[in-house]
Every structure is written in structure tokens, then in C-alpha cells.
Design a protein around this motif. Structure first.
Motif, PDB file in Angstrom:
ATOM      1  N   GLY A   1     -60.441  -1.859 -14.122  1.00 54.87           N
ATOM      2  CA  GLY A   1     -61.601  -2.306 -14.878  1.00 54.87           C
ATOM      3  C   GLY A   1     -61.182  -2.903 -16.209  1.00 54.87           C
ATOM      4  O   GLY A   1     -60.173  -2.503 -16.792  1.00 54.87           O
ATOM      5  N   SER A   2     -61.967  -3.843 -16.674  1.00 54.60           N
ATOM      6  CA  SER A   2     -61.619  -4.528 -17.927  1.00 54.60           C
ATOM      7  C   SER A   2     -61.810  -3.636 -19.146  1.00 54.60           C
ATOM      8  O   SER A   2     -61.287  -3.926 -20.216  1.00 54.60           O
ATOM      9  CB  SER A   2     -62.431  -5.814 -18.076  1.00 54.60           C
ATOM     10  OG  SER A   2     -63.808  -5.521 -18.029  1.00 54.60           O
ATOM     11  N   ASN A   3     -62.538  -2.535 -19.002  1.00 51.71           N
ATOM     12  CA  ASN A   3     -62.722  -1.597 -20.113  1.00 51.71           C
ATOM     13  C   ASN A   3     -61.732  -0.435 -20.062  1.00 51.71           C
ATOM     14  O   ASN A   3     -61.756   0.429 -20.929  1.00 51.71           O
ATOM     15  CB  ASN A   3     -64.158  -1.056 -20.134  1.00 51.71           C
ATOM     16  CG  ASN A   3     -65.158  -2.138 -20.461  1.00 51.71           C
ATOM     17  OD1 ASN A   3     -64.869  -3.041 -21.240  1.00 51.71           O
ATOM     18  ND2 ASN A   3     -66.328  -2.071 -19.854  1.00 51.71           N
ATOM     19  N   GLY A   4     -60.905  -0.395 -19.025  1.00 52.65           N
ATOM     20  CA  GLY A   4     -59.922   0.678 -18.894  1.00 52.65           C
ATOM     21  C   GLY A   4     -58.662   0.379 -19.682  1.00 52.65           C
ATOM     22  O   GLY A   4     -58.579  -0.613 -20.409  1.00 52.65           O
ATOM     23  N   LEU A   5     -57.690   1.244 -19.520  1.00 51.26           N
ATOM     24  CA  LEU A   5     -56.389   1.039 -20.162  1.00 51.26           C
ATOM     25  C   LEU A   5     -55.753  -0.240 -19.645  1.00 51.26           C
ATOM     26  O   LEU A   5     -55.864  -0.557 -18.461  1.00 51.26           O
ATOM     27  CB  LEU A   5     -55.458   2.217 -19.852  1.00 51.26           C
ATOM     28  CG  LEU A   5     -55.870   3.595 -20.364  1.00 51.26           C
ATOM     29  CD1 LEU A   5     -54.943   4.662 -19.797  1.00 51.26           C
ATOM     30  CD2 LEU A   5     -55.874   3.626 -21.888  1.00 51.26           C
ATOM     31  N   THR A   6     -55.080  -0.957 -20.516  1.00 55.76           N
ATOM     32  CA  THR A   6     -54.313  -2.124 -20.077  1.00 55.76           C
ATOM     33  C   THR A   6     -53.040  -1.631 -19.381  1.00 55.76           C
ATOM     34  O   THR A   6     -52.652  -0.458 -19.540  1.00 55.76           O
ATOM     35  CB  THR A   6     -53.925  -3.022 -21.268  1.00 55.76           C
ATOM     36  OG1 THR A   6     -52.977  -2.305 -22.087  1.00 55.76           O
ATOM     37  CG2 THR A   6     -55.141  -3.442 -22.089  1.00 55.76           C
ATOM     38  N   PRO A   7     -52.366  -2.514 -18.638  1.00 59.22           N
ATOM     39  CA  PRO A   7     -51.121  -2.076 -17.990  1.00 59.22           C
ATOM     40  C   PRO A   7     -50.095  -1.506 -18.976  1.00 59.22           C
ATOM     41  O   PRO A   7     -49.460  -0.483 -18.704  1.00 59.22           O
ATOM     42  CB  PRO A   7     -50.603  -3.350 -17.318  1.00 59.22           C
ATOM     43  CG  PRO A   7     -51.829  -4.160 -17.050  1.00 59.22           C
ATOM     44  CD  PRO A   7     -52.739  -3.876 -18.221  1.00 59.22           C
TER      45      PRO A   7
END
Length: 160
Positions: free
Chosen positions: A44-50
Motif C-alpha cells: 500500500g502507498s501508505n505503508g512502509l517504503t521498501p
């Protein structure tokens, strides 16, 4: 000179025959872009980035790790790690404390909220990893990972 076509004489013109579709660096960059797209679709775009996931996971798995060791473990450059750590601390996902043995060194640990976000992201990360490997025949995936590790290990060991 509108409408003129540029021509190459063909003699020693390596630029005219260079193929991006066969260039390892270009292919790796494209794979990385596509992998991030798959990651974002799953997490998801609101989750942690890689990179946030990588940092938090490395710290979670080795609580008390220093920023210097975190750079070595993740391959993320020192200034980026410092900025990311500062932002993750501000968001309440990490804590940083001076170590007793060396007051110049910071020990990092994941907060309960950081662990919660890691655990929330992990199923999506696993799905993204599966989707990344999906085009590779099942019997070749372990070899593919081994070759990627070999590439990283060898290139990291070389002087630049």
C-alpha cells in the motif's frame, strides 16, 4: 536543419549497436522499479517504503545495531540511513540511545509501534517477493537468488 536524419558511418560506432535491452545495469534498474511497484501494490502507498521496511527489519532482527552496521547490512548509504533513522524516530518507530561502551555510537531499537508496522507490512512484502519471482521457473529461483547475492557480494567487495 529540420527534417534531416542523423546517420552513422558504422565504423566503430558502438553507440549505434549498444542495446539497453541487454545491458545488465539497465535491466537491474528496470527490475528494481518494477519490484518497487509490486511492493507498493501489495503493501500500500501508505505503508512502509521498501527501504523503511529493510531498515526496520534489520534493526528488529539485531536490536542495538549501530548506524554504521546498519549501512553495511542494508547497503543504504550513510547519509540516507541517518536521515531515515531521524524520520523513523520522529514517527515513533525507532529509538536511539548512546551505547555504554562507546558514547559516540548510537544503538537503535524498534519501538512497539515500529514492530506493529513491520508485522502489518510483512504479508504484503512476502506477496511482492512471490510476484517478483513468479516469472522465473520454480526450479531456477534458488539459483537466481544465489546469482543475485554473488553479484552484490562481488561488486561490494571491489574498490570503486
Amino acid at each position: 536543419m529540420s527534417g534531416d536524419k542523423t546517420t552513422h558511418n558504422g565504423t566503430g560506432d558502438t553507440l549505434g549497436v549498444f542495446s539497453l535491452q541487454d545491458a545488465p545495469g539497465h535491466l537491474l534498474r528496470r527490475c528494481q522499479q518494477l519490484a518497487v511497484d509490486l511492493y507498493t501494490a501489495e503493501v500500500g502507498s501508505n505503508g512502509l517504503t521498501p527501504r523503511q521496511f529493510a531498515l526496520l527489519l534489520a534493526i528488529f532482527q539485531k536490536s542495538g545495531i549501530s548506524q554504521v552496521d546498519l549501512v553495511r547490512q542494508t547497503g543504504i548509504d550513510r547519509s540516507t540511513v541517518a536521515e531515515m533513522v531521524a524520520r523513523l524516530i520522529k514517527r515513533g518507530l525507532l529509538i536511539r540511545q548512546r551505547t555504554e561502551s562507546d558514547r559516540r555510537t548510537n544503538a537503535l531499537a524498534v519501538t512497539p509501534e515500529g514492530e506493529r508496522q513491520l508485522r502489518a507490512a510483512q504479508p504484503g512484502v512476502a506477496r511482492a517477493q512471490d510476484r517478483i519471482l513468479d516469472p522465473i521457473p520454480a526450479g531456477k529461483r534458488a539459483e537466481f537468488i544465489t546469482l543475485l547475492r554473488q553479484l552484490v557480494d562481488t561488486l561490494e567487495a571491489r574498490p570503486q
